[in-house]
Scaffold this active site. Structure first.
Site, PDB file in Angstrom:
ATOM      1  N   GLU A   1      18.716  30.368  -3.116  1.00 56.03           N
ATOM      2  CA  GLU A   1      17.865  29.301  -3.683  1.00 56.03           C
ATOM      3  C   GLU A   1      16.682  29.049  -2.758  1.00 56.03           C
ATOM      4  O   GLU A   1      16.859  28.779  -1.560  1.00 56.03           O
ATOM      5  CB  GLU A   1      18.695  28.024  -3.873  1.00 56.03           C
ATOM      6  CG  GLU A   1      17.950  26.979  -4.670  1.00 56.03           C
ATOM      7  CD  GLU A   1      18.808  25.754  -4.971  1.00 56.03           C
ATOM      8  OE1 GLU A   1      20.021  25.906  -5.181  1.00 56.03           O
ATOM      9  OE2 GLU A   1      18.238  24.653  -4.977  1.00 56.03           O
TER      10      GLU A   1
ATOM     11  N   LYS B   1      26.536  18.924  -4.781  1.00 55.02           N
ATOM     12  CA  LYS B   1      26.069  20.315  -4.927  1.00 55.02           C
ATOM     13  C   LYS B   1      24.991  20.584  -3.882  1.00 55.02           C
ATOM     14  O   LYS B   1      24.967  21.626  -3.235  1.00 55.02           O
ATOM     15  CB  LYS B   1      25.540  20.532  -6.347  1.00 55.02           C
ATOM     16  CG  LYS B   1      25.124  21.954  -6.678  1.00 55.02           C
ATOM     17  CD  LYS B   1      23.718  22.310  -6.271  1.00 55.02           C
ATOM     18  CE  LYS B   1      23.384  23.752  -6.645  1.00 55.02           C
ATOM     19  NZ  LYS B   1      22.091  24.188  -6.130  1.00 55.02           N
TER      20      LYS B   1
ATOM     21  N   ASP C   1      34.871  31.769   3.724  1.00 51.78           N
ATOM     22  CA  ASP C   1      35.153  31.813   2.288  1.00 51.78           C
ATOM     23  C   ASP C   1      34.553  30.566   1.618  1.00 51.78           C
ATOM     24  O   ASP C   1      35.100  29.468   1.727  1.00 51.78           O
ATOM     25  CB  ASP C   1      36.687  31.859   2.137  1.00 51.78           C
ATOM     26  CG  ASP C   1      37.146  31.861   0.699  1.00 51.78           C
ATOM     27  OD1 ASP C   1      36.347  31.553  -0.201  1.00 51.78           O
ATOM     28  OD2 ASP C   1      38.332  32.158   0.483  1.00 51.78           O
TER      29      ASP C   1
ATOM     30  N   HIS D   1      10.178  22.169  -4.210  1.00 51.09           N
ATOM     31  CA  HIS D   1      10.987  23.209  -4.838  1.00 51.09           C
ATOM     32  C   HIS D   1      10.097  24.271  -5.488  1.00 51.09           C
ATOM     33  O   HIS D   1      10.281  25.462  -5.282  1.00 51.09           O
ATOM     34  CB  HIS D   1      11.886  22.544  -5.884  1.00 51.09           C
ATOM     35  CG  HIS D   1      12.947  23.430  -6.395  1.00 51.09           C
ATOM     36  ND1 HIS D   1      14.096  23.696  -5.667  1.00 51.09           N
ATOM     37  CD2 HIS D   1      13.057  24.136  -7.537  1.00 51.09           C
ATOM     38  CE1 HIS D   1      14.863  24.513  -6.361  1.00 51.09           C
ATOM     39  NE2 HIS D   1      14.242  24.803  -7.494  1.00 51.09           N
TER      40      HIS D   1
HETATM   41  C1  MEV Z   1      19.304  21.554  -5.847  1.00 50.46           C
HETATM   42  O1  MEV Z   1      19.940  22.775  -5.566  1.00 50.46           O
HETATM   43  C2  MEV Z   1      20.022  20.440  -5.159  1.00 50.46           C
HETATM   44  C3  MEV Z   1      19.529  19.027  -5.473  1.00 50.46           C
HETATM   45  O2  MEV Z   1      19.533  18.800  -6.881  1.00 50.46           O
HETATM   46  C4  MEV Z   1      20.458  18.075  -4.780  1.00 50.46           C
HETATM   47  C5  MEV Z   1      20.278  16.623  -5.136  1.00 50.46           C
HETATM   48  O3  MEV Z   1      19.796  16.311  -6.226  1.00 50.46           O
HETATM   49  O4  MEV Z   1      20.666  15.803  -4.291  1.00 50.46           O
HETATM   50  C6  MEV Z   1      18.109  18.832  -4.998  1.00 50.46           C
END
Ligand code: MEV
Length: 442
Positions: A86, A283, A299, A396
């Site tokens: 990513e 995530k 792992d 991003h």
């Molecule tokens: C993207 O991989 C992860 C985010 O969505 C985490 C978040 O929203 O805290 C930017």
């Protein structure tokens, strides 16, 4: 087209496997073979090493391997190796590391390092009768029977910490567990734990068969269902934290320090109470954790499963990080249960894993736990900082720009044009395409 099943695929040579795939699934288009071949390593031994990590291997799947420098962790300045596809993860980690560099960096505490495994079995006896047998006979026998398996681990300072009999009969008829806890020192310990547990299964069977207080019928009711470690290790856990006076937060997005601290804390609280947000929040944390987990040959499925199980321990899935802003101090921390190793597994085999561990100063498993928790916390700090100020798309999409340009086969010159073009604007997919068309039609 209806495909035919294949017999003995694993026994075919690599070339024959590819030939079969191309004829069966890829319309005999040999250009697909080149795609696979261009990822083969010219170094035959290195390729063989990678082939043998798994089964039925026909090529290698690259992941970008990046570095996030300037992580001050418990007084040590580290550069973190991150294997992740990513585009904004490494940049976000580096930015967060730099932010905390002159504020004392990250502090960590290993809370505990206990790992777990179970022998799950069915036995139709009275629980109190089984408990008596366990306490006065079986437990000793289980420890004796695993002495050979645990000898090396005990020399290294680890081994079996305890074994308990757990009565689960109220949830499933005649279901009991031998629940064992382990210290696996610097290894993740999956093989060690599973070997001990499989021996427990055998010993349990032998000892029940010999036990005079059980009737023949009771003895025959024993079924060892399975012996397996648990990837849920809530007592193998590390805390990582950052703190500073709210006055020092100095965010460059234009909002005041107080507003930043308030919004940041609100964002964490929302993830504490709202599972939809908590899932995305966690995530993002795992973006940071997994990238270092993979780079260090551990792992990531295990670390993911454990983190999410822990996040749901109250019965509601919630944030792994927490924040306070009391008495003018901003404090942000994570409690991360994570079981990793720095010996065994891929750690001594994969050249890049060796590199990662050397780069990190050959950490102990506990030090690696700390580094991973910091990586997760930093990633979450970076994400929340963007979310409550500029939004994440600015950063991003800036990182994603090259992916879009590569899709359209952009030249180096065109890429440079776009870097300048989007210097002060948020990148959007449609604007890249429109500008590329204009540029190419000039
Ligand atoms: C993207 O991989 C992860 C985010 O969505 C985490 C978040 O929203 O805290 C930017």
């Amino acid at each position: 087209m209806q495909h035919q099943p294949v017999e003995g695929f694993s026994k075919l040579t690599k070339q024959r496997k590819i030939d079969w795939l191309i004829s069966e699934y890829l319309s005999n288009d040999r250009s697909y073979e080149q795609i696979l071949q261009q990822y083969w390593n010219n170094d035959h031994d290195l390729q063989k090493l990678h082939d043998e990590f798994s089964e039925n291997t026909i090529s290698n799947f690259y992941m970008p391997y990046g570095i996030a420098p300037n992580f001050l962790i418990d007084g040590k300045l580290l550069a973190l190796p991150m294997a992740v596809e990513e585009s904004s993860v490494v940049a976000a980690a580096s930015k967060a590391a730099k932010f905390w560099l002159d504020k004392g960096g990250f502090k960590t505490t290993i809370i505990n390092t206990e790992k777990l495994g179970h022998t799950h079995f069915i036995l139709n006896v009275e629980p109190h009768q089984l408990l008596h047998f366990f306490n006065f006979k079986l437990k000793k026998k289980l420890l004796e029977a695993t002495e050979d398996i645990t000898a090396n681990m005990r020399k290294r300072g680890g081994g079996i910490l305890d074994i308990k009999l757990i009565d689960k009969t109220s949830e499933l008829k005649n279901y009991f567990q031998l629940k064992a806890s382990f210290d696996t020192v610097d290894s993740m310990g999956a093989n060690f734990i599973n070997s001990c547990l499989e021996q427990f299964g055998k010993t349990l069977k032998d000892e029940v068969a010999k036990e005079e207080s059980f009737s023949q019928e009771e003895k025959e009711s024993l079924q060892i269902v399975m012996n397996i470690l648990s990837n849920y290790t809530p007592d193998c856990i590390v805390r990582a934290e950052v703190s500073c006076p709210i006055d020092d937060l100095k965010d460059d997005s234009g909002i005041s320090n107080e507003e930043f601290a308030w919004k940041f804390k609100q964002a964490v609280t929302i993830a504490e109470i709202e599972p939809y947000r908590a899932t995305t929040h966690n995530k993002g944390i795992m973006n940071g954790v997994d990238a270092v987990v993979i780079a260090t040959g551990n792992d990531f499925r295990a670390t993911e499963a454990c983190a999410h199980a822990y996040a749901a321990r109250s019965g509601q899935y919630a944030s792994l990080t927490h924040c306070t802003t009391d008495n003018g101090i901003f404090r942000f921390w994570i409690d991360l249960p994570i079981s990793v190793g720095v010996v065994g597994g891929l750690t001594n085999l994969h050249p890049l894993v060796k590199f990662s561990l050397a780069l990190l100063g050959k950490p102990s498993a506990q030090e690696l736990m700390s580094i991973l928790a910091v990586s997760g916390l930093a990633q979450n700090f970076g994400a929340l900082r963007s979310l409550v100020t500029t939004g994440i798309q600015k950063g991003h999409m800036k990182m994603h720009l090259f992916n879009i340009l590569n899709q359209f086969g952009a030249t180096e010159e065109e890429k440079q044009h776009f870097v300048t073009y989007f210097k002060d604007k948020t990148v959007s997919h449609h604007e890249v395409i429109a500008e590329l068309e204009k540029l190419r039609n000039k």
